[in-house]
Design a protein around this motif. Structure first.
Motif, mmCIF file in Angstrom:
data_model
loop_
_atom_site.group_PDB
_atom_site.id
_atom_site.type_symbol
_atom_site.label_atom_id
_atom_site.label_comp_id
_atom_site.label_asym_id
_atom_site.label_seq_id
_atom_site.Cartn_x
_atom_site.Cartn_y
_atom_site.Cartn_z
ATOM 1 N N VAL A 51 23.610 -56.460 48.984
ATOM 2 C CA VAL A 51 23.657 -54.846 48.691
ATOM 3 C C VAL A 51 25.274 -54.471 48.512
ATOM 4 N N ASP A 52 25.810 -53.957 48.050
ATOM 5 C CA ASP A 52 27.048 -53.349 48.668
ATOM 6 C C ASP A 52 27.091 -51.743 48.168
ATOM 7 N N ARG A 53 27.543 -51.130 49.231
ATOM 8 C CA ARG A 53 27.210 -49.671 48.819
ATOM 9 C C ARG A 53 25.866 -49.232 47.989
ATOM 10 N N ASP A 54 26.702 -48.602 47.531
ATOM 11 C CA ASP A 54 25.131 -48.270 46.909
ATOM 12 C C ASP A 54 24.609 -48.430 45.171
#
Length: 102
Positions: A51-54
């Motif tokens: 998971v990378d930000r959005d």
């Protein structure tokens, strides 16, 4: 068997068993059949989720296509009902052959 001759029931079952044994030997000669650990490893799938930000990134590694397709091509006729080496035909022929056995 020449044209016009009819195949006896014994000959038919013998032919089906021979077709199955020939195909089974081809399956057995595949590299995956020789390496049980490699075959079992193909059944384990590792999925990575990041998971990378959005955003969500999902990745997984597939087995080598050539190895899997080669194995599938060798085993496919055993699974197809219209093939002489279909596993249920072989079991039926084996039952017929052993019908007189105790």
């Amino acid at each position: 068997m020449s044209r016009g001759q009819t195949e006896t029931l014994d000959e038919k079952h013998q032919r089906l068993l021979e077709a199955f044994v020939l195909r089974a030997r081809r399956v057995e000669e595949h590299s995956l059949a020789a390496d049980w650990d490699a075959l079992v490893e193909l059944t384990r799938m590792s999925i990575n989720v990041r998971v990378d930000r959005d955003e969500v990134w999902i990745s997984y590694e597939l087995p080598p296509e050539e190895v899997v397709e080669s194995a599938a091509a060798r085993i496919r006729p055993i699974l197809l009902e219209q093939e002489n080496c279909f596993h249920m035909k072989a079991l039926s022929a084996l039952g017929y052959t052993c019908r007189a056995a105790p």
